[in-house]
Scaffold this motif. Structure first.
Motif, PDB file in Angstrom:
ATOM      1  N   ARG B 283      30.684  30.613  -1.464  1.00 13.82           N
ATOM      2  CA  ARG B 283      30.073  29.578  -0.585  1.00 13.82           C
ATOM      3  C   ARG B 283      28.615  29.067  -1.044  1.00 13.82           C
ATOM      4  O   ARG B 283      28.428  27.751  -0.713  1.00 13.82           O
ATOM      5  CB  ARG B 283      29.861  30.265   0.893  1.00 13.82           C
ATOM      6  CG  ARG B 283      28.944  29.459   1.914  1.00 13.82           C
ATOM      7  CD  ARG B 283      29.495  29.723   3.075  1.00 13.82           C
ATOM      8  NE  ARG B 283      29.656  31.381   3.290  1.00 13.82           N
ATOM      9  CZ  ARG B 283      30.139  32.080   4.278  1.00 13.82           C
ATOM     10  NH1 ARG B 283      30.943  31.360   5.155  1.00 13.82           N
ATOM     11  NH2 ARG B 283      30.096  33.148   4.493  1.00 13.82           N
ATOM     12  N   PRO B 288      26.797  25.263   0.327  1.00 10.30           N
ATOM     13  CA  PRO B 288      25.572  26.021   1.003  1.00 10.30           C
ATOM     14  C   PRO B 288      25.546  26.177   2.417  1.00 10.30           C
ATOM     15  O   PRO B 288      25.189  26.745   3.148  1.00 10.30           O
ATOM     16  CB  PRO B 288      24.331  25.456   0.296  1.00 10.30           C
ATOM     17  CG  PRO B 288      24.756  24.719  -0.826  1.00 10.30           C
ATOM     18  CD  PRO B 288      26.388  24.306  -0.643  1.00 10.30           C
ATOM     19  N   ARG B 289      26.264  24.688   2.982  1.00  9.61           N
ATOM     20  CA  ARG B 289      25.975  24.584   4.362  1.00  9.61           C
ATOM     21  C   ARG B 289      26.867  25.385   5.087  1.00  9.61           C
ATOM     22  O   ARG B 289      26.817  25.575   6.486  1.00  9.61           O
ATOM     23  CB  ARG B 289      26.225  23.144   4.675  1.00  9.61           C
ATOM     24  CG  ARG B 289      24.876  22.126   4.233  1.00  9.61           C
ATOM     25  CD  ARG B 289      25.318  20.905   4.853  1.00  9.61           C
ATOM     26  NE  ARG B 289      25.644  20.812   6.103  1.00  9.61           N
ATOM     27  CZ  ARG B 289      25.930  19.702   6.708  1.00  9.61           C
ATOM     28  NH1 ARG B 289      26.450  18.580   6.099  1.00  9.61           N
ATOM     29  NH2 ARG B 289      26.341  19.621   8.009  1.00  9.61           N
ATOM     30  N   ARG B 291      27.200  28.609   4.709  1.00 10.29           N
ATOM     31  CA  ARG B 291      26.996  29.950   4.408  1.00 10.29           C
ATOM     32  C   ARG B 291      26.983  30.762   5.815  1.00 10.29           C
ATOM     33  O   ARG B 291      26.401  30.256   6.952  1.00 10.29           O
ATOM     34  CB  ARG B 291      25.613  30.175   3.983  1.00 10.29           C
ATOM     35  CG  ARG B 291      25.198  31.241   3.065  1.00 10.29           C
ATOM     36  CD  ARG B 291      24.105  31.029   2.776  1.00 10.29           C
ATOM     37  NE  ARG B 291      23.465  30.118   2.064  1.00 10.29           N
ATOM     38  CZ  ARG B 291      23.216  29.984   0.704  1.00 10.29           C
ATOM     39  NH1 ARG B 291      23.207  31.131   0.251  1.00 10.29           N
ATOM     40  NH2 ARG B 291      23.139  28.944   0.030  1.00 10.29           N
ATOM     41  N   GLY B 292      27.626  32.032   5.993  1.00  4.25           N
ATOM     42  CA  GLY B 292      27.451  32.640   7.143  1.00  4.25           C
ATOM     43  C   GLY B 292      28.524  32.328   8.252  1.00  4.25           C
ATOM     44  O   GLY B 292      28.693  33.097   9.119  1.00  4.25           O
ATOM     45  N   THR B 293      29.353  31.478   7.866  1.00  7.21           N
ATOM     46  CA  THR B 293      30.526  31.182   9.030  1.00  7.21           C
ATOM     47  C   THR B 293      31.681  32.120   8.860  1.00  7.21           C
ATOM     48  O   THR B 293      31.440  32.929   7.461  1.00  7.21           O
ATOM     49  CB  THR B 293      30.886  29.923   8.948  1.00  7.21           C
ATOM     50  OG1 THR B 293      31.422  29.464   7.705  1.00  7.21           O
ATOM     51  CG2 THR B 293      30.051  28.715   9.487  1.00  7.21           C
TER      52      THR B 293
ATOM     53  N   ARG C 198      24.770  37.109  10.597  1.00  8.82           N
ATOM     54  CA  ARG C 198      24.947  36.297   9.109  1.00  8.82           C
ATOM     55  C   ARG C 198      25.028  34.891   9.496  1.00  8.82           C
ATOM     56  O   ARG C 198      24.516  33.911   8.747  1.00  8.82           O
ATOM     57  CB  ARG C 198      26.688  36.564   8.835  1.00  8.82           C
ATOM     58  CG  ARG C 198      26.647  37.849   7.846  1.00  8.82           C
ATOM     59  CD  ARG C 198      28.180  38.399   8.027  1.00  8.82           C
ATOM     60  NE  ARG C 198      28.858  37.346   7.386  1.00  8.82           N
ATOM     61  CZ  ARG C 198      29.165  37.165   5.915  1.00  8.82           C
ATOM     62  NH1 ARG C 198      28.626  38.242   5.119  1.00  8.82           N
ATOM     63  NH2 ARG C 198      29.995  36.365   5.661  1.00  8.82           N
ATOM     64  N   MET C 199      25.415  34.485  10.699  1.00 10.67           N
ATOM     65  CA  MET C 199      25.147  32.938  11.110  1.00 10.67           C
ATOM     66  C   MET C 199      23.998  32.447  10.914  1.00 10.67           C
ATOM     67  O   MET C 199      23.449  31.305  10.652  1.00 10.67           O
ATOM     68  CB  MET C 199      26.177  32.864  12.474  1.00 10.67           C
ATOM     69  CG  MET C 199      26.176  31.373  12.695  1.00 10.67           C
ATOM     70  SD  MET C 199      27.616  30.751  11.400  1.00 10.67           S
ATOM     71  CE  MET C 199      27.136  29.020  11.146  1.00 10.67           C
ATOM     72  N   ARG C 201      21.476  33.722   9.846  1.00 12.00           N
ATOM     73  CA  ARG C 201      20.563  34.055   8.518  1.00 12.00           C
ATOM     74  C   ARG C 201      21.227  32.664   7.530  1.00 12.00           C
ATOM     75  O   ARG C 201      19.894  31.936   7.027  1.00 12.00           O
ATOM     76  CB  ARG C 201      21.120  34.900   7.834  1.00 12.00           C
ATOM     77  CG  ARG C 201      20.798  35.095   6.403  1.00 12.00           C
ATOM     78  CD  ARG C 201      21.753  36.069   5.576  1.00 12.00           C
ATOM     79  NE  ARG C 201      21.229  35.948   4.013  1.00 12.00           N
ATOM     80  CZ  ARG C 201      21.771  35.617   3.140  1.00 12.00           C
ATOM     81  NH1 ARG C 201      22.762  34.638   3.414  1.00 12.00           N
ATOM     82  NH2 ARG C 201      21.520  35.622   1.977  1.00 12.00           N
ATOM     83  N   SER C 202      22.097  32.264   7.754  1.00  9.20           N
ATOM     84  CA  SER C 202      22.595  31.016   6.812  1.00  9.20           C
ATOM     85  C   SER C 202      22.144  29.918   7.371  1.00  9.20           C
ATOM     86  O   SER C 202      21.735  28.906   6.667  1.00  9.20           O
ATOM     87  CB  SER C 202      23.989  31.091   6.556  1.00  9.20           C
ATOM     88  OG  SER C 202      24.862  30.678   7.815  1.00  9.20           O
ATOM     89  N   GLU C 206      19.394  27.208   5.882  1.00 11.43           N
ATOM     90  CA  GLU C 206      19.491  25.851   5.382  1.00 11.43           C
ATOM     91  C   GLU C 206      18.347  25.106   6.168  1.00 11.43           C
ATOM     92  O   GLU C 206      17.987  24.092   5.508  1.00 11.43           O
ATOM     93  CB  GLU C 206      20.931  25.686   6.353  1.00 11.43           C
ATOM     94  CG  GLU C 206      21.121  24.089   6.263  1.00 11.43           C
ATOM     95  CD  GLU C 206      22.133  23.842   5.048  1.00 11.43           C
ATOM     96  OE1 GLU C 206      22.436  22.481   5.016  1.00 11.43           O
ATOM     97  OE2 GLU C 206      22.253  24.524   4.375  1.00 11.43           O
ATOM     98  N   ARG C 209      14.777  24.787   4.390  1.00 12.15           N
ATOM     99  CA  ARG C 209      14.629  24.033   3.323  1.00 12.15           C
ATOM    100  C   ARG C 209      14.446  22.445   3.583  1.00 12.15           C
ATOM    101  O   ARG C 209      14.308  21.847   2.879  1.00 12.15           O
ATOM    102  CB  ARG C 209      15.713  23.792   2.473  1.00 12.15           C
ATOM    103  CG  ARG C 209      16.018  25.290   1.890  1.00 12.15           C
ATOM    104  CD  ARG C 209      17.280  25.260   1.219  1.00 12.15           C
ATOM    105  NE  ARG C 209      17.612  26.479   0.440  1.00 12.15           N
ATOM    106  CZ  ARG C 209      18.914  27.116   0.312  1.00 12.15           C
ATOM    107  NH1 ARG C 209      20.072  26.232   0.738  1.00 12.15           N
ATOM    108  NH2 ARG C 209      19.138  28.076  -0.130  1.00 12.15           N
ATOM    109  N   VAL C 242      29.444  30.077  17.171  1.00 14.01           N
ATOM    110  CA  VAL C 242      30.022  31.308  16.757  1.00 14.01           C
ATOM    111  C   VAL C 242      30.120  32.413  17.913  1.00 14.01           C
ATOM    112  O   VAL C 242      31.181  33.028  18.203  1.00 14.01           O
ATOM    113  CB  VAL C 242      29.243  31.991  15.580  1.00 14.01           C
ATOM    114  CG1 VAL C 242      29.092  33.495  15.708  1.00 14.01           C
ATOM    115  CG2 VAL C 242      29.547  31.698  14.411  1.00 14.01           C
TER     116      VAL C 242
END
Lengths: 577, 294, 314
Positions: B283, B288-289, B291-293, C198-199, C201-202, C206, C209, C242
């Motif tokens: 990922r 990158p977008r 990530r975490g899904t 996790r969700m 975090r990512s 994102e 930035r 989620v």
């Protein structure tokens, strides 16, 4: 009558709660025989002398050389010394009070009194309803609602009801209720579990005073045992006719009254203050808590969340036996497994093939593998020791003999036989012997593809004879060798599934049902067992150990190895704490 | 999403970015370890008949022997060698997970492409059908299928595939929607290219990134689903070993024979850990977008 | 908005109709007879046939379907074949228990998962991130029943802190009830926390930035304000989606926890229903779960719009 007198002398000491009047001749002799009991492999208890302990309580770390906490196969074999003493659970003077928390292996589907849906719901219903006859702690037939009972002639059975028995709603039990109960059982809409067994019952008639007469079209020696079965519980005519739904509520004459059911959570019973046996029950109530997960049930007992659990999983028997403060009561007599065949289709149609299966099984090894030793092999007849028709001489008829199995297969033209073998994945007590059998069959060159189906699918598949071989297991539903007619009599449910019938067996089984003479019956059922092993409608596998575990302060309970796995002694159970 | 702005130049630039990202990913110790672990597990599973010291389904000796001697991980409750079972179980568990995810991918990707590309009635039909599938309890589906078709590996694969198909459809659908309007696709349509060809050659490569990520994550979760089904007696049927049914059978002996649980549970845990790590790595590189899904 | 809701409502009805039909047909395709299930092993074929007749199972399928649908439309889910109780009564009790478990597990997961996710996101690829990510991975990688059984073993059996007693309602004995709910909630939360973390975090990764965050920082806003007011608000959407997915999955998927901890929820009712071929019960529960799942989806979509003004639902 003289003969009756002698037989009566041989009878066990009478249970104080029942003074039996037995005009006929069948019951008394029968009672002299030890019924059920844990007679594990190698245990040589003599089958008479009544009052000896039937079960094997295994107090953890108990004294005695038998050491009930053996690692493999040992825990059931610790027979309590002291013949006339009831098991250790009964030691001490009973105390009143307390609520027993009972971890139940299944959430009962409903409370319908005349349809049996398994042992768990049976245990619950039996605490609220009463039967005419029941078993005492030694597994002997005694009166329950019946004060006296016996044969008038070979087609008439008479029951004299106890006086002053009241239902939980205050109504008095009348002969009319009894008559109504059996009319209800006979009515096809009820689909009663024992309707088939009572096919010979023509009419139930209220006689003078408080007697009830059962009129039969043909003699039926098994009638008293049927009357002691759970699904023959006596209901109130008025109550049923008032339009209640007996599936959702209960009202009887039993030791406990139904309070409330929370599905999946609990079934609550309280003491019946007006129970017809004075002083009983000792408990203030019983709360049944459904715990279908084996692990959860055992954990609950170990943590003291419940006081008592049924259906101890074999995997936990050793651990429980070793734990202090917990007592195990089991038998290796009732539960058994078998290989069934479809008889009108190859390869099961060939006797030599069925024999090959019978010879191909090292049942000692299967007991180890399937139940870690908590069971017993069946190499001869099925009728347990102590029952009418028990045939020790047949033991070892089918000892393991791979070579013989192979040559039989070759003779039949089925060497390197590959066959689909059906079993169910739902119950491990059925599935595990099947897996063990599959491994054994390989030794005789039989490749069995194990097909494992979910319970009701499995039942449908057996019904439809979809696969030539199946592995199943159950326990006799009542305490008489006539249970065999379900399996090998041409009208039997299971026999129909085997597509099996045999005139000789039918004739013998009918004779057995109609004969009241004890020694004659012994001969007849010995003949049945012999015939079954000769023509092999089915092949026996192994027996499984089965029973209850409880905290050591739970006293007075006896695991009855009586046919219908009666838990009637819960009414005599008390808490020593 | 990732690519697909249609601009050839951006695409090239992205490709270069990808290459360095690939390089980074492949040299990240986490991804390397995870990848190596998975390769070893897969190789062991494939080579099971050679590697397993004993038969995996045959009761050999006393049940519940502690680890040691002939049986490095002891024996289970049927007296079978746990190590051999663990190795063979890898075949079953990985096989079931791969097969079911493969089916889910195949079906899900195309449905997602169609729904996203054609829109309109097809879109509504497919997406609402997926909603229905998602709102249907997995357990009922599992029991129903297993009761109808029997509890065997094929049907376990079918159940898991059905569970994962809607997820693929949704992801591909979303990605396709954004790619669809891209100029190069509009251009292809304008010159009259066949729809299927456009989908295969132009759309699919541009929605590949989220698919790859979803595959790696689903592979792991499929192993978990098999384990859950085994708990309910609906997974791989004994005597065939799977990590799931080994774990669930071990529950009875958790106190007396803990290694029976620890061995297969570690395999399940580590494999999923590796797959997730790999998925995260992918990922980072590809998308990158996302990530975490998962 | 009204139009949107109306359309979703229409879809909901169509979806429910399809779900109802599918579950109805599916159940009847499954071999095994409810009549045989309630009569036990000793039932004769004649008895089975008679009970089938009593239950109306001998009628043509389309008749059964029509009469069931008619009942459902009247709000009557029918009577359980096995227990003889109205399906609605059984479902109501179980639904409450299930929702409690799910709601608590989700709240707990949010309380733990969100902050940890934010920390991990802000400290990406540094020690806290590695530690937290590894912990999350563990939560995701272990089968639920292993987690549950281990918890039970430790807290109920060894330490005896949380004995698993008979289930009691909150209204009967709140303290006892609370003791009972802890372990199942922890078991469920083990994986949900990981997912949410996790969700978050990512999503944070994102967002931080993005230019507007840089701008906010450049404007000299405090880090706290930047994170909570600007970053989190924009990062929250994927988390909401989620959470919605997790909620929907949990609705019919808590069977393992219910089994291990003896929690009388919807899933165990469902399983018992399927096993006994108790058609009315299964149909009722599946319908209910479908309604709730779809409602959750709608709620999630609306939450999107509320949380992120850029999104307009249509």
């Amino acid at each position: 009558m003289a003969e009756d007198q002698t037989t009566r002398d041989r009878r066990a000491p009478k249970n104080p709660t029942s003074d039996l009047w037995i005009p006929g001749s069948t019951l008394s002799r029968r009672q002299a025989l030890k019924i059920g009991g844990v007679l594990t492999a190698g245990s040589l208890l003599v089958a008479c002398g009544g009052g000896s302990s039937e079960t094997t309580p295994t107090p953890s770390g108990s004294s005695g050389s038998s050491g009930g906490s053996g690692s493999s196969g040992g825990s059931g074999s610790a027979a309590t010394p002291g013949a006339t003493e009831t098991p250790s659970q009964a030691a001490g003077t009973p105390k009143r009070g307390g609520i027993l928390r009972y971890g139940l292996s299944t959430d009962p589907s409903n409370f319908e009194p005349h349809v049996s849906t398994g042992a768990a719901s049976g245990a619950v219903k039996l605490m609220v309803y009463s039967t005419l006859l029941t078993y005492d702690a030694n597994g002997q037939l005694i009166g329950d609602l019946a004060e006296e009972f016996g044969w008038v002639d070979d087609k008439t059975f008479e029951v004299k009801l106890r006086q002053g028995v009241t239902f939980h709603n205050g109504d008095e039990l009348t002969t009319e209720d009894v008559v109504f109960t059996f009319e209800r059982i006979k009515h096809p809409d009820t689909a009663a579990s024992i309707a088939g067994r009572l096919a010979a019952l023509e009419r139930v008639e209220a006689g003078d005073g408080n007697t009830v007469r059962f009129h039969l079209s043909t003699p039926l020696a098994t009638l008293p045992y049927i009357l002691a079965m759970n699904p023959s519980m006596i209901v109130s005519k008025k109550w049923i006719e008032s339009g209640v739904d007996p599936k959702t509520t209960m009202m009887g004459t039993g030791p406990f009254k139904f309070v409330e059911r929370k599905p999946g959570v609990s079934i609550e019973l309280v003491r019946n203050e007006n129970y017809f046996i004075t002083d009983l029950p000792y408990l203030d109530g019983i709360t049944f808590i459904p715990m279908p997960d084996d692990n959860a049930r055992v954990t609950a007992l170990r943590t003291g969340t419940v006081d008592f659990i049924d259906y101890v999983p074999y995997t936990q028997m050793d651990a429980l036996a070793q734990q202090s403060g917990i007592v195990l009561q089991t038998d290796k007599v009732l539960g058994f497994g078998w290989l069934g065949f479809v008889h009108d289709r190859e390869p099961g149609s060939d006797l030599r093939v069925r024999q090959a299966f019978a010879y191909a099984l090292d049942r000692e090894k299967m007991v180890q593998i399937a139940f870690n030793g908590h069971g017993a092999p069946i190499t001869g007849g099925l009728i347990p020791e102590g029952w009418v028709g028990y045939s020790p001489d047949l033991e070892g008829t089918y000892n393991v003999d791979y070579e013989k199995a192979k040559s039989l297969l070759q003779e039949a033209g089925f060497s390197n036989l590959t066959v689909d073998m059906l079993t169910t994945s739902t119950y491990s007590v059925i599935q595990r012997p099947a897996i063990a059998a599959q491994a054994e069959l390989k030794n005789a060159g039989i490749e069995a593809n194990l097909i494992q189906e979910e319970w009701l699918t499995f039942r449908q598949s057996v019904q439809d004879a979809k696969y030539p071989v199946h592995v199943w297991g159950t326990a006799p539903d009542f305490n008489d060798p006539d249970f065999l007619s379900d399996f090998v009599g041409s009208n039997g449910n299971f026999a129909k599934q085997f597509h099996f019938s045999d005139e000789r067996l039918d004739q013998l089984l009918t004779e057995g049902r109609e004969t009241t003479d004890e020694s004659l019956r012994n001969e007849i059922y010995h003949e049945v067992e012999k015939r079954v092993l000769e023509i092999l409608p089915w092949v026996y596998l192994i027996r499984r150990e089965q029973g209850e575990a409880m905290a050591d302060y739970v006293k007075g309970y006896t695991h009855l190895a009586a046919g219908s796995w009666s838990q009637i002694t819960l009414r005599e159970t008390w808490l020593d704490k | 999403m990732t690519a697909g702005r249609g601009d050839q130049l951006t695409r090239t630039r992205r490709k270069q970015a990808h290459n360095t990202a690939w390089y980074r990913a492949l040299h990240s110790p986490r991804v390397v370890i995870a990848g190596a672990f998975l390769i070893i597990v897969a190789a062991t599973a494939i080579a099971a008949p050679v590697l397993a010291p004993h038969d995996a389904t045959e009761p050999l000796t006393m049940p519940l022997l502690p680890p040691g001697g002939d049986y490095p991980l002891g024996t289970d409750d049927f007296g079978r060698d746990v190590l051999s079972r663990l190795i063979y179980a890898g075949r079953v568990s990985l096989g079931v997970s791969t097969a079911s995810v493969a089916i889910a991918t195949l079906v899900g990707v195309w449905l997602g492409l169609f729904a996203g590309y054609y829109r309109g009635v097809i879109e509504t039909l497919i997406m609402r059908a997926m909603d229905i599938l998602l709102s249907f309890p997995t357990i009922v589906l599992a029991i129903a299928i297993v009761a109808m078709l029997g509890p065997n590996l094929r049907n376990v694969v079918i159940v898991i595939a059905i569970v994962y198909t809607p997820r693929f459809v949704r992801i591909v659908y979303g990605a396709t929607l954004s790619v669809r309007e891209a100029e190069f696709i509009q251009a292809a349509r304008a010159i009259g290219a066949e729809d299927l060809r456009i989908l295969r050659t132009a759309v699919l490569p541009n929605v590949m990134a989220p698919i790859l990520v979803q595959i790696s994550l689903s592979l792991g979760f499929a192993i978990l689903v098999e384990t859950g089904l085994s708990f309910l007696g609906l997974g791989a049927q004994p005597p065939t070993p799977s990590w799931g049914n080994m774990v669930s059978a071990a529950r009875d002996f958790m106190e007396s024979n803990p290694w029976l649980l620890i061995a297969p549970a570690s395999m399940v845990g580590l494999t999923i850990l590796a797959l997730n790590t790999l998925g995260d790595g992918l990922r980072d590189v590809l998308d990158p977008r996302l990530r975490g899904t998962g | 908005m009204t139009q949107y809701l109306a359309r979703r409502g229409l879809y909901l009805l169509v979806q429910l109709l399809v779900v109802a039909t599918v579950v109805f047909l599916l159940l009847r395709l499954v071999p095994g007879d409810p009549a045989r299930a309630i009569l036990g092993e000793t039932a004769t074929e004649e008895q089975v046939a008679r009970v089938r007749h009593q239950l109306g199972l001998d009628q043509p399928i389309y008749r059964q379907y029509v009469s069931w649908m008619a009942d459902v439309l009247r709000g009557d889910l029918g009577t359980s074949i096995t227990s003889g109780r109205p399906v609605a009564t059984d479902v109501r009790d179980r639904l409450g228990n299930s929702l409690e478990l799910i709601a608590l597990a989700t709240c707990l997961s949010l309380i733990i998962g969100l902050p940890l996710g934010i920390i991990a996101g802000l400290r990406a690829n540094r020690l806290p991130d590695f530690v937290l990510s590894a912990a999350a991975m563990l939560g995701l990688s272990l089968p639920g029943f292993v987690v549950g059984t281990v918890l039970l073993l430790i807290f109920a059996l060894r330490l005896r802190w949380l004995p698993q007693t008979q289930f009691v309602e909150w209204s009967e004995n709140p303290g006892q009830h609370l003791k009972l709910v802890i372990l199942p909630v922890l078991t469920l939360a083990a994986s949900t926390v990981a997912v949410i973390m996790r969700m978050t975090r990512s999503s944070m990764l994102e967002v931080v930035r993005q230019d507007y965050i840089k701008l906010a920082r450049a404007k000299g806003l405090s880090e706290r304000t930047v994170i909570l007011r600007h970053a989190l608000r924009n990062a929250i959407n994927p988390v909401v989606s989620v959470v919605g997915l997790e909620l929907a999955t949990l609705l019919g998927g808590t069977v393992i926890v219910e089994t291990i901890f003896g929690w009388p929820g919807l899933s165990s009712l469902l399983i018992a229903g399927v096993r006994a071929r108790d058609y009315p019960v299964v149909q009722g529960v599946v319908l209910l779960i479908a309604v709730l799942t779809i409602l959750i989806n709608i709620a999630v979509d609306i939450a999107y719009a509320v949380l992120d003004p850029r999104i307009r639902i249509s």
